[in-house]
Motif scaffolding. Structure first.
Motif, PDB file in Angstrom:
ATOM      1  N   ALA A  37       0.855  -1.181   0.000  1.00 26.60           N
ATOM      2  CA  ALA A  37       0.000   0.000   0.000  1.00 26.60           C
ATOM      3  C   ALA A  37       0.894   1.236   0.000  1.00 26.60           C
ATOM      4  N   PHE A  38       0.529   2.198  -0.812  1.00 24.63           N
ATOM      5  CA  PHE A  38       1.315   3.417  -0.956  1.00 24.63           C
ATOM      6  C   PHE A  38       0.449   4.625  -0.640  1.00 24.63           C
ATOM      7  N   SER A  60      -7.142  15.164  -9.514  1.00 20.94           N
ATOM      8  CA  SER A  60      -7.150  14.684 -10.897  1.00 20.94           C
ATOM      9  C   SER A  60      -5.954  13.764 -11.111  1.00 20.94           C
ATOM     10  N   GLN A  61      -5.987  13.005 -12.208  1.00 23.99           N
ATOM     11  CA  GLN A  61      -4.855  12.141 -12.549  1.00 23.99           C
ATOM     12  C   GLN A  61      -3.671  13.025 -12.917  1.00 23.99           C
ATOM     13  N   THR A  62      -2.495  12.601 -12.529  1.00 23.11           N
ATOM     14  CA  THR A  62      -1.289  13.361 -12.854  1.00 23.11           C
ATOM     15  C   THR A  62      -0.973  13.208 -14.340  1.00 23.11           C
ATOM     16  N   ARG A  76       6.428   9.895 -14.829  1.00 24.58           N
ATOM     17  CA  ARG A  76       6.577   8.788 -15.779  1.00 24.58           C
ATOM     18  C   ARG A  76       7.854   8.858 -16.598  1.00 24.58           C
ATOM     19  N   SER A  77       8.847   9.613 -16.138  1.00 25.79           N
ATOM     20  CA  SER A  77      10.142   9.597 -16.820  1.00 25.79           C
ATOM     21  C   SER A  77      10.829   8.270 -16.517  1.00 25.79           C
ATOM     22  N   ILE A  85       5.616   6.133  -9.342  1.00 28.44           N
ATOM     23  CA  ILE A  85       4.541   6.360 -10.303  1.00 28.44           C
ATOM     24  C   ILE A  85       3.189   6.216  -9.620  1.00 28.44           C
ATOM     25  N   VAL A  86       3.059   5.217  -8.747  1.00 27.63           N
ATOM     26  CA  VAL A  86       1.803   5.024  -8.016  1.00 27.63           C
ATOM     27  C   VAL A  86       1.601   6.149  -7.002  1.00 27.63           C
TER      28      VAL A  86
END
Length: 98
Positions: A37-38, A60-62, A76-77, A85-86
Motif C-alpha cells: 500500500a502506498f 485529478s490524474q497526474t 513517468r520519466s 509512479i503510483v
C-alpha cells in the motif's frame, strides 16, 4: 489531518516473469502473493491526498511529464520507480504550489 482520511493505493502482485533487458526468459518465474500500500502524495506540494478531497472532486490524474518537485524529475520519466509512479498518480486540481 485525520489518519483515516489519507488516500492509499493498494497493489496486489501475484505472478512474476524472469527477463533481461532485451528478452523474456520465463513467463511464470514465480507465483507469490505480495500486497503493498502506498500513500498518495501530490507531485506539486508533496502533501497527502485525502478521501474528502477525492469525494469533493478536488483531485485529478497526474499528467505525464508533470514535474514532481520533491524528486526533481518528470512524472513517468525513465528515472521514476514503479512505487513513485503510483505514489504521485493523482494531484490537487488547484494546488497552491503549482
Amino acid at each position: 489531518m485525520i489518519l483515516n482520511d489519507i488516500l492509499y493505493a493498494k497493489a496486489n502482485f501475484t505472478e512474476f516473469s524472469l527477463r533481461t533487458h532485451e528478452e523474456q526468459l520465463e513467463d511464470d518465474y514465480m507465483a507469490e502473493h505480495v500486497e503493498e500500500a502506498f500513500e498518495l502524495l501530490c507531485p506539486k506540494c508533496n502533501e497527502n491526498l485525502t478521501k474528502q478531497e477525492y469525494q469533493n472532486n478536488k483531485l485529478s490524474q497526474t499528467q505525464d511529464g508533470r514535474k514532481v518537485k520533491c524528486l526533481g524529475i518528470r512524472y513517468r520519466s525513465r528515472s521514476m520507480t514503479g512505487d513513485q509512479i503510483v505514489i504521485y498518480s493523482m494531484e490537487h486540481k488547484r494546488c497552491s504550489l503549482k
